[in-house]
Design a protein around this motif. Structure first.
Motif, PDB file in Angstrom:
ATOM      1  N   VAL A 289       0.841  -1.199   0.000  1.00 39.64           N
ATOM      2  CA  VAL A 289       0.000   0.000   0.000  1.00 39.64           C
ATOM      3  C   VAL A 289       0.876   1.248   0.000  1.00 39.64           C
ATOM      4  N   ILE A 290       1.928   1.242   0.785  1.00 45.03           N
ATOM      5  CA  ILE A 290       2.835   2.397   0.819  1.00 45.03           C
ATOM      6  C   ILE A 290       3.505   2.582  -0.537  1.00 45.03           C
ATOM      7  N   ALA A 291       3.887   1.486  -1.186  1.00 43.05           N
ATOM      8  CA  ALA A 291       4.499   1.588  -2.514  1.00 43.05           C
ATOM      9  C   ALA A 291       3.532   2.196  -3.524  1.00 43.05           C
ATOM     10  N   VAL A 292       2.257   1.845  -3.430  1.00 36.20           N
ATOM     11  CA  VAL A 292       1.255   2.423  -4.333  1.00 36.20           C
ATOM     12  C   VAL A 292       1.107   3.914  -4.062  1.00 36.20           C
ATOM     13  N   ILE A 293       1.048   4.294  -2.799  1.00 35.44           N
ATOM     14  CA  ILE A 293       0.900   5.713  -2.463  1.00 35.44           C
ATOM     15  C   ILE A 293       2.140   6.494  -2.900  1.00 35.44           C
ATOM     16  N   GLU A 294       3.300   5.882  -2.773  1.00 33.50           N
ATOM     17  CA  GLU A 294       4.545   6.541  -3.178  1.00 33.50           C
ATOM     18  C   GLU A 294       4.591   6.826  -4.684  1.00 33.50           C
ATOM     19  N   ARG A 295       3.781   6.137  -5.466  1.00 32.14           N
ATOM     20  CA  ARG A 295       3.716   6.420  -6.900  1.00 32.14           C
ATOM     21  C   ARG A 295       3.215   7.833  -7.161  1.00 32.14           C
ATOM     22  N   PHE A 296       2.418   8.350  -6.226  1.00 30.92           N
ATOM     23  CA  PHE A 296       1.766   9.635  -6.433  1.00 30.92           C
ATOM     24  C   PHE A 296       2.377  10.779  -5.629  1.00 30.92           C
ATOM     25  N   THR A 297       3.032  10.472  -4.521  1.00 30.97           N
ATOM     26  CA  THR A 297       3.595  11.516  -3.675  1.00 30.97           C
ATOM     27  C   THR A 297       4.812  10.991  -2.922  1.00 30.97           C
ATOM     28  N   ASN A 298       5.740  11.871  -2.625  1.00 33.52           N
ATOM     29  CA  ASN A 298       6.920  11.494  -1.858  1.00 33.52           C
ATOM     30  C   ASN A 298       6.832  11.936  -0.404  1.00 33.52           C
ATOM     31  N   ILE A 299       5.776  12.608  -0.033  1.00 32.71           N
ATOM     32  CA  ILE A 299       5.624  13.116   1.323  1.00 32.71           C
ATOM     33  C   ILE A 299       5.432  11.992   2.329  1.00 32.71           C
ATOM     34  N   LEU A 300       4.938  10.867   1.883  1.00 36.72           N
ATOM     35  CA  LEU A 300       4.650   9.755   2.787  1.00 36.72           C
ATOM     36  C   LEU A 300       5.912   9.241   3.477  1.00 36.72           C
TER      37      LEU A 300
ATOM     38  N   MET B  94       8.406  10.801   4.866  1.00 34.44           N
ATOM     39  CA  MET B  94       8.661  11.504   6.130  1.00 34.44           C
ATOM     40  C   MET B  94       7.631  11.113   7.190  1.00 34.44           C
ATOM     41  N   VAL B  95       6.389  11.025   6.794  1.00 32.10           N
ATOM     42  CA  VAL B  95       5.325  10.670   7.738  1.00 32.10           C
ATOM     43  C   VAL B  95       5.483   9.228   8.190  1.00 32.10           C
ATOM     44  N   TRP B  96       5.851   8.325   7.290  1.00 34.67           N
ATOM     45  CA  TRP B  96       5.958   6.908   7.613  1.00 34.67           C
ATOM     46  C   TRP B  96       7.059   6.646   8.627  1.00 34.67           C
ATOM     47  N   ARG B  97       8.182   7.379   8.540  1.00 28.74           N
ATOM     48  CA  ARG B  97       9.266   7.209   9.520  1.00 28.74           C
ATOM     49  C   ARG B  97       8.776   7.508  10.927  1.00 28.74           C
ATOM     50  N   LEU B  98       8.048   8.604  11.088  1.00 30.56           N
ATOM     51  CA  LEU B  98       7.508   8.969  12.391  1.00 30.56           C
ATOM     52  C   LEU B  98       6.479   7.947  12.859  1.00 30.56           C
ATOM     53  N   PHE B  99       5.615   7.517  11.965  1.00 27.97           N
ATOM     54  CA  PHE B  99       4.568   6.548  12.305  1.00 27.97           C
ATOM     55  C   PHE B  99       5.169   5.222  12.772  1.00 27.97           C
ATOM     56  N   ARG B 100       6.227   4.753  12.110  1.00 26.36           N
ATOM     57  CA  ARG B 100       6.864   3.490  12.512  1.00 26.36           C
ATOM     58  C   ARG B 100       7.402   3.569  13.924  1.00 26.36           C
ATOM     59  N   ARG B 101       7.989   4.680  14.293  1.00 24.28           N
ATOM     60  CA  ARG B 101       8.535   4.819  15.644  1.00 24.28           C
ATOM     61  C   ARG B 101       7.435   4.836  16.695  1.00 24.28           C
ATOM     62  N   ILE B 102       6.340   5.490  16.392  1.00 28.59           N
ATOM     63  CA  ILE B 102       5.213   5.516  17.328  1.00 28.59           C
ATOM     64  C   ILE B 102       4.593   4.128  17.455  1.00 28.59           C
ATOM     65  N   MET B 103       4.524   3.398  16.343  1.00 33.59           N
ATOM     66  CA  MET B 103       3.900   2.068  16.365  1.00 33.59           C
ATOM     67  C   MET B 103       4.659   1.073  17.227  1.00 33.59           C
ATOM     68  N   ILE B 104       5.959   1.273  17.410  1.00 33.22           N
ATOM     69  CA  ILE B 104       6.709   0.388  18.306  1.00 33.22           C
ATOM     70  C   ILE B 104       6.102   0.432  19.703  1.00 33.22           C
ATOM     71  N   LEU B 105       5.678   1.602  20.121  1.00 35.93           N
ATOM     72  CA  LEU B 105       5.063   1.736  21.434  1.00 35.93           C
ATOM     73  C   LEU B 105       3.622   1.245  21.458  1.00 35.93           C
ATOM     74  N   LEU B 106       2.922   1.377  20.336  1.00 35.57           N
ATOM     75  CA  LEU B 106       1.501   1.041  20.304  1.00 35.57           C
ATOM     76  C   LEU B 106       1.199  -0.396  19.892  1.00 35.57           C
ATOM     77  N   CYS B 107       2.201  -1.160  19.495  1.00 31.73           N
ATOM     78  CA  CYS B 107       1.954  -2.529  19.020  1.00 31.73           C
ATOM     79  C   CYS B 107       2.142  -3.590  20.086  1.00 31.73           C
ATOM     80  N   GLY B 108       2.551  -3.214  21.263  1.00 31.05           N
ATOM     81  CA  GLY B 108       2.696  -4.201  22.322  1.00 31.05           C
ATOM     82  C   GLY B 108       4.016  -4.922  22.314  1.00 31.05           C
TER      83      GLY B 108
END
Length: 139
Positions: free
Chosen positions: A42-53, A55-69
């Motif tokens: 899904v991220i690869a598909v979104i990256e076809r249209f924009t490169n902004i993801l 930066m957002v994905w790096r932050l989201f991955r770090r937060i998910m470490i805390l939220l995934c148990g």
């Protein structure tokens, strides 16, 4: 896979407990792999249209470490937080993996059916998105 190698080395050299039920541990590990592949598609598909993801994905991955148990089991969470964590299929999968590794551990909310449904839906959505946007990738 690295998980099997590191788990085996941990059991052999650090006297860690082997999994109580190894087959469910392996199935859940593979399920998490498919779920990760679907998110990556899904991220690869979104990256076809924009490169902004990126930066957002790096932050989201770090937060998910805390939220995934990964750092804490559901039994250590306050009861008011469990409804919010119960939306996360990775949290459910990790709780199920804890139950399979240590049979005495009982998760307050782990649901294998929810993990299977989310994995199937995420993979199906990833395949549909990839197929639907394939003609734009050729440009």
């Amino acid at each position: 896979s690295l998980f099997i190698i590191f788990a085996s080395l941990g059991v052999l050299f650090s006297r860690a407990e082997p999994p109580g039920r190894p087959l469910p541990v392996l199935v859940l590990f593979c399920t998490l792999g498919v779920m990760g592949m679907a998110v990556g598609m899904v991220i690869a598909v979104i990256e076809r249209f924009t490169n902004i993801l990126d930066m957002v994905w790096r932050l989201f991955r770090r937060i998910m470490i805390l939220l995934c148990g990964v750092m804490h089991p559901a039994s250590s969470l306050p009861s008011a937080a469990i409804p919010y964590f119960s939306w996360n299929p990775v949290f459910h999968a990790l709780e199920l993996m804890r139950e399979a590794w240590w049979p005495a551990y009982k998760s307050p909310f782990a649901d294998g059916e929810y993990v299977a449904r989310c994995t199937f839906l995420m993979f199906a959505a990833a395949m549909v998105l990839e197929r639907a946007t394939r003609k734009w990738a050729a440009r």
